[in-house]
Write a protein that holds these residues in place. Structure first.
Motif, PDB file in Angstrom:
ATOM      1  N   ASN A 178       0.836  -1.203   0.000  1.00 40.75           N
ATOM      2  CA  ASN A 178       0.000   0.000   0.000  1.00 40.75           C
ATOM      3  C   ASN A 178       0.874   1.256   0.000  1.00 40.75           C
ATOM      4  N   PRO A 179       0.762   2.089  -1.032  1.00 42.35           N
ATOM      5  CA  PRO A 179      -0.090   1.941  -2.226  1.00 42.35           C
ATOM      6  C   PRO A 179       0.350   0.753  -3.083  1.00 42.35           C
TER       7      PRO A 179
ATOM      8  N   LYS B 216      -7.628   2.666  -6.247  1.00 40.33           N
ATOM      9  CA  LYS B 216      -6.290   2.083  -6.408  1.00 40.33           C
ATOM     10  C   LYS B 216      -6.204   1.185  -7.627  1.00 40.33           C
TER      11      LYS B 216
ATOM     12  N   THR C 156       2.135   9.759  -3.688  1.00 38.03           N
ATOM     13  CA  THR C 156       1.048   9.674  -2.711  1.00 38.03           C
ATOM     14  C   THR C 156       1.493  10.261  -1.377  1.00 38.03           C
TER      15      THR C 156
ATOM     16  N   THR D 264       0.027  11.486   2.934  1.00 40.68           N
ATOM     17  CA  THR D 264      -0.980  11.470   3.991  1.00 40.68           C
ATOM     18  C   THR D 264      -1.134  12.888   4.544  1.00 40.68           C
TER      19      THR D 264
ATOM     20  N   VAL E 247      -3.248   9.141  -0.041  1.00 39.84           N
ATOM     21  CA  VAL E 247      -3.540   7.771   0.388  1.00 39.84           C
ATOM     22  C   VAL E 247      -3.333   7.773   1.897  1.00 39.84           C
TER      23      VAL E 247
ATOM     24  N   ASP F  89      -4.066   5.850   4.346  1.00 42.17           N
ATOM     25  CA  ASP F  89      -3.709   4.658   5.121  1.00 42.17           C
ATOM     26  C   ASP F  89      -2.342   4.080   4.745  1.00 42.17           C
ATOM     27  N   GLN F  90      -1.519   4.812   3.995  1.00 40.85           N
ATOM     28  CA  GLN F  90      -0.179   4.323   3.694  1.00 40.85           C
ATOM     29  C   GLN F  90       0.736   4.515   4.909  1.00 40.85           C
TER      30      GLN F  90
ATOM     31  N   MET G  74       5.328   8.993  -0.386  1.00 45.85           N
ATOM     32  CA  MET G  74       5.793   7.790  -1.068  1.00 45.85           C
ATOM     33  C   MET G  74       5.679   7.958  -2.575  1.00 45.85           C
TER      34      MET G  74
ATOM     35  N   SER H 113       5.606   5.643  -6.226  1.00 46.20           N
ATOM     36  CA  SER H 113       5.401   4.287  -6.735  1.00 46.20           C
ATOM     37  C   SER H 113       5.456   4.267  -8.255  1.00 46.20           C
TER      38      SER H 113
ATOM     39  N   GLN I 296       8.801   1.002  -5.386  1.00 47.92           N
ATOM     40  CA  GLN I 296       8.252   1.948  -4.412  1.00 47.92           C
ATOM     41  C   GLN I 296       9.350   2.426  -3.469  1.00 47.92           C
TER      42      GLN I 296
ATOM     43  N   THR J 256       9.960   5.356  -0.036  1.00 49.18           N
ATOM     44  CA  THR J 256       9.521   6.405   0.881  1.00 49.18           C
ATOM     45  C   THR J 256      10.567   7.511   0.871  1.00 49.18           C
TER      46      THR J 256
END
Length: 214
Positions: free
Chosen positions: A94-95, A119, A134, A136, A162, A164-165, A170, A172, A177, A179
């Motif tokens: 996630n993502p 997604k 993405t 938060t 996103v 809930d990442q 991040m 992707s 991927q 961070t």
């Protein structure tokens, strides 16, 4: 009387000769100035051209290095499925960076979305060679502004929240991927350079327009 006329004639000739000498001297000065200016201009053009060529060469080398060097801290997934499905997909990351996805891609022609996007559609965009930024609500506004500018100037990229990442920021691509700590992180530039329509792309050249938009 004759002597006076001769003296006057000689004086006129002397004045004419002096005027010619002055004119010749002025023309010589002008030629020297013109030649000097030309040499300076040519020198500047040569130096400028050399600088531009050197700068272009440095840029090409930097891009080549970015494309061949590993991205520090990057996570990779191989053998991702590419089936088109009409349902929600339970992705293992996630993502998501690949796997089964919706038949319609999310528009990714430098598109910035202010709300969360499906997604399954975003994964289809990655299949076409897009980079997905993405974030938060913990991400700093200054970083989001800079990343938004980057995405808005880069075809085959998109950006969306996103919540809930695992991390605030991040990046992707298909099967890739990372961070990043902030927008100035050097890995942002490298990730875009390496993976926008990069070698990981399953369907290079496929459209990033004509899909769905928020």
């Amino acid at each position: 009387m004759a002597n006076t006329k001769q003296q006057n004639s000689a004086a006129r000739r002397a004045k004419l000769e002096e005027a010619r000498r002055k004119e010749q001297a002025r023309e010589r000065r002008n030629r020297i100035l013109t030649i000097t200016a030309s040499v300076v201009v040519v020198g500047a053009l040569v130096a400028g051209g050399a600088y531009l060529m050197s700068a272009a060469d440095d840029k090409d080398k930097a891009e080549a290095q970015a494309k061949t060097s590993p991205v520090t801290g990057e996570r990779t997934w191989d053998k991702l499925t590419q089936n088109h499905v009409e349902k929600k997909v339970d992705y293992p990351m996630n993502p998501p960076v690949g796997g089964d996805h919706n038949p319609v891609w999310m528009n990714c022609d430098a598109d910035v979305y202010s709300k969360a996007i499906p997604k399954e559609n975003a994964v289809h965009s990655l299949e076409h060679g897009a980079v997905w930024v993405t974030y938060t609500s913990k991400a700093k506004k200054t970083d989001l502004d800079k990343l938004r500018e980057r995405v808005e100037s880069t075809p085959y990229s998109l950006m969306s929240p996103v919540e809930d990442q695992a991390d605030p920021l991040m990046l992707s691509a298909w099967g890739k991927q990372v961070t990043v700590k902030d927008a100035a992180d050097s890995r942002v530039e490298q990730f875009f350079t390496k993976y926008v329509q990069g070698p990981q792309t399953p369907e290079p050249g496929a459209a990033c327009t004509g899909g769905i938009a928020q």
